[in-house]
Design a protein around this motif. Structure first.
Motif, PDB file in Angstrom:
ATOM      1  N   UNK A 160      -5.152 -25.451  -7.812  1.00  0.00           N
ATOM      2  CA  UNK A 160      -6.997 -25.808  -8.001  1.00  0.00           C
ATOM      3  C   UNK A 160      -8.195 -25.871  -8.477  1.00  0.00           C
ATOM      4  N   UNK A 161      -8.429 -27.302  -9.005  1.00  0.00           N
ATOM      5  CA  UNK A 161      -9.974 -26.231  -9.918  1.00  0.00           C
ATOM      6  C   UNK A 161     -10.718 -25.630  -9.142  1.00  0.00           C
ATOM      7  N   UNK A 162     -10.635 -24.854 -10.851  1.00  0.00           N
ATOM      8  CA  UNK A 162     -11.864 -23.548 -10.142  1.00  0.00           C
ATOM      9  C   UNK A 162     -12.417 -23.117 -10.976  1.00  0.00           C
ATOM     10  N   UNK A 163     -13.667 -22.355 -11.070  1.00  0.00           N
ATOM     11  CA  UNK A 163     -14.323 -21.506 -12.362  1.00  0.00           C
ATOM     12  C   UNK A 163     -15.262 -20.726 -11.495  1.00  0.00           C
ATOM     13  N   UNK A 164     -15.809 -19.199 -12.271  1.00  0.00           N
ATOM     14  CA  UNK A 164     -16.985 -19.098 -11.851  1.00  0.00           C
ATOM     15  C   UNK A 164     -18.290 -19.773 -12.351  1.00  0.00           C
ATOM     16  N   UNK A 165     -19.325 -20.229 -11.345  1.00  0.00           N
ATOM     17  CA  UNK A 165     -20.725 -21.025 -11.371  1.00  0.00           C
ATOM     18  C   UNK A 165     -21.725 -19.634 -11.818  1.00  0.00           C
ATOM     19  N   UNK A 166     -22.325 -20.028 -11.492  1.00  0.00           N
ATOM     20  CA  UNK A 166     -24.046 -19.747 -12.216  1.00  0.00           C
ATOM     21  C   UNK A 166     -25.472 -19.927 -11.204  1.00  0.00           C
ATOM     22  N   UNK A 167     -26.602 -19.814 -11.107  1.00  0.00           N
ATOM     23  CA  UNK A 167     -27.526 -20.816 -10.934  1.00  0.00           C
ATOM     24  C   UNK A 167     -27.519 -20.729 -12.437  1.00  0.00           C
ATOM     25  N   UNK A 168     -28.978 -22.140 -12.848  1.00  0.00           N
ATOM     26  CA  UNK A 168     -28.900 -23.454 -13.441  1.00  0.00           C
ATOM     27  C   UNK A 168     -29.981 -22.206 -14.456  1.00  0.00           C
ATOM     28  N   UNK A 169     -30.327 -21.473 -13.837  1.00  0.00           N
ATOM     29  CA  UNK A 169     -31.856 -20.159 -14.608  1.00  0.00           C
ATOM     30  C   UNK A 169     -30.785 -19.349 -14.983  1.00  0.00           C
ATOM     31  N   UNK A 170     -30.077 -19.090 -14.296  1.00  0.00           N
ATOM     32  CA  UNK A 170     -29.582 -17.565 -15.199  1.00  0.00           C
ATOM     33  C   UNK A 170     -29.770 -17.191 -16.402  1.00  0.00           C
ATOM     34  N   UNK A 171     -29.876 -16.286 -17.345  1.00  0.00           N
ATOM     35  CA  UNK A 171     -29.268 -15.636 -18.452  1.00  0.00           C
ATOM     36  C   UNK A 171     -28.065 -15.673 -18.433  1.00  0.00           C
ATOM     37  N   UNK A 172     -27.145 -15.831 -17.993  1.00  0.00           N
ATOM     38  CA  UNK A 172     -25.284 -15.548 -18.599  1.00  0.00           C
ATOM     39  C   UNK A 172     -25.309 -17.203 -19.189  1.00  0.00           C
ATOM     40  N   UNK A 173     -24.804 -17.125 -20.158  1.00  0.00           N
ATOM     41  CA  UNK A 173     -24.630 -18.074 -21.189  1.00  0.00           C
ATOM     42  C   UNK A 173     -23.156 -18.118 -21.391  1.00  0.00           C
ATOM     43  N   UNK A 174     -22.419 -17.182 -21.473  1.00  0.00           N
ATOM     44  CA  UNK A 174     -20.960 -16.806 -21.748  1.00  0.00           C
ATOM     45  C   UNK A 174     -20.405 -16.586 -21.036  1.00  0.00           C
ATOM     46  N   UNK A 175     -18.835 -16.035 -20.930  1.00  0.00           N
ATOM     47  CA  UNK A 175     -17.961 -15.224 -20.051  1.00  0.00           C
ATOM     48  C   UNK A 175     -18.328 -13.680 -20.473  1.00  0.00           C
ATOM     49  N   UNK A 176     -18.974 -13.211 -21.618  1.00  0.00           N
ATOM     50  CA  UNK A 176     -19.104 -12.165 -22.034  1.00  0.00           C
ATOM     51  C   UNK A 176     -20.269 -11.219 -21.376  1.00  0.00           C
ATOM     52  N   UNK A 177     -20.902 -12.362 -20.621  1.00  0.00           N
ATOM     53  CA  UNK A 177     -21.973 -12.041 -20.869  1.00  0.00           C
ATOM     54  C   UNK A 177     -22.353 -11.694 -18.964  1.00  0.00           C
ATOM     55  N   UNK A 178     -20.818 -12.099 -18.272  1.00  0.00           N
ATOM     56  CA  UNK A 178     -21.191 -12.023 -17.186  1.00  0.00           C
ATOM     57  C   UNK A 178     -20.191 -10.019 -16.623  1.00  0.00           C
ATOM     58  N   UNK A 179     -20.760  -9.299 -18.074  1.00  0.00           N
ATOM     59  CA  UNK A 179     -19.964  -7.731 -17.908  1.00  0.00           C
ATOM     60  C   UNK A 179     -21.232  -7.350 -16.639  1.00  0.00           C
ATOM     61  N   UNK A 180     -20.124  -6.401 -16.023  1.00  0.00           N
ATOM     62  CA  UNK A 180     -21.355  -5.551 -15.401  1.00  0.00           C
ATOM     63  C   UNK A 180     -22.130  -6.862 -14.091  1.00  0.00           C
TER      64      UNK A 180
END
Length: 292
Positions: free
Chosen positions: A91-111
């Motif tokens: 199954x295709x799957x991914x972690x999504x964030x809102x378009x305006x989120x400050x998260x730009x990379x996987x490392x930014x998801x810390x915490x």
């Protein structure tokens, strides 16, 4: 003998096989049960730490159903079901964030709280993808939003800063402009429930093989079936013409090596309580029509 019970699992293949008559062509005496739209997805709103594994413990009505391979491994090891070893799906799957989120990379998801289903595919797949970037204590998961459609709706409504979504909800989030941060595509296993006739299981999978070929050749002809998988309150916002084929069934063995590797991965990350995974013996957990 009771009818063979079919209940679609968030994918296109069962819908294609049903409407094209492939189950009937195989001579399968069956009952086709739609579940999600009938309940509006309410069974996905079970709250904190109730997910795929707990639904298997409770028991499922259909003779053949699915869940992520990690959870099916443990459930089969504990005797709740049998893992069908002659096919698996991806199954295709991914972690999504809102378009305006400050998260730009996987490392930014810390915490950052990431909405996932407890002991469900999104739970394991999120850890598996992010541990390339983050230590385990920096991966923050949220189980409070429930299972797939519950999590999706909370995320679309702005109540979650990040969310792991797969198949139809994955495409819906993309269509609405949410940003994919990292892919975490994962394997799904088939479970055999109750005591169905092995020939009925063979008929079922022969029908799905035909449906899979149809989807591979002309996926755009069949993405409209996603509407049958979604609660009706989402339909007005959906444009399934832009969506992909979703989960793909692979008619190859789910091997002992894969089972043992996956089982060990779960154990090493302590995703089940001590002693809660069963013996982990492939021979006891699986059913195969090819190998007997």
């Amino acid at each position: 003998m009771a009818k063979f019970v079919i209940e679609p699992h968030f994918r296109l293949q069962e819908w294609v096989a049903e409407e094209k008559g492939y189950f009937r062509d195989e001579g399968l005496d069956y009952e086709f049960r739609e579940f999600i739209r009938a309940t509006g997805g309410a069974h996905h709103l079970k709250g904190d730490k109730v997910g795929a594994f707990q639904s298997i413990e409770k028991g499922r009505a259909s003779n053949v159903t699915c869940a992520c391979h990690w959870t099916v491994n443990v459930a089969a090891s504990r005797g709740h079901t049998k893992l069908y070893a002659d096919a698996y799906s991806v199954a295709p799957s991914a972690i999504f964030v809102p378009a305006h989120s400050k998260v730009k990379s996987p490392a930014d998801l810390a915490g950052v709280p990431i909405s996932v289903g407890y002991q469900s595919g999104s739970h394991y797949a999120t850890i598996q993808a992010l541990e390339q970037y983050l230590p385990i204590d920096k991966i923050k998961l949220s189980f409070a939003e429930g299972m797939l459609f519950g999590r999706m709706e909370a995320f679309l409504d702005g109540n979650s800063p990040a969310c792991t979504l797969f198949s139809g909800p994955y495409y819906f989030a993309e269509q609405l402009g949410f940003r994919k941060i990292i892919d975490n595509t994962f394997m799904i296993s088939t479970m055999i429930n109750g005591d169905p006739d092995p020939e009925d299981i063979a008929k079922f999978f022969r029908a799905l093989r035909r449906a899979q070929r149809d989807i591979d050749v002309r996926p755009e002809l069949y993405t409209h079936y996603y509407r049958a998988e979604f609660p009706e309150r989402f339909h007005a916002r959906m444009d399934t013409r832009a969506w992909g084929p979703g989960e793909r069934i692979v008619f190859e063995p789910y091997t002992k090596q894969v089972y043992e590797q996956s089982f060990a991965w779960i154990a090493s990350r302590r995703l089940f309580e001590a002693g809660g995974m069963g013996a982990g013996r492939y021979e006891d957990a699986v059913m195969s029509l090819v190998r007997g």
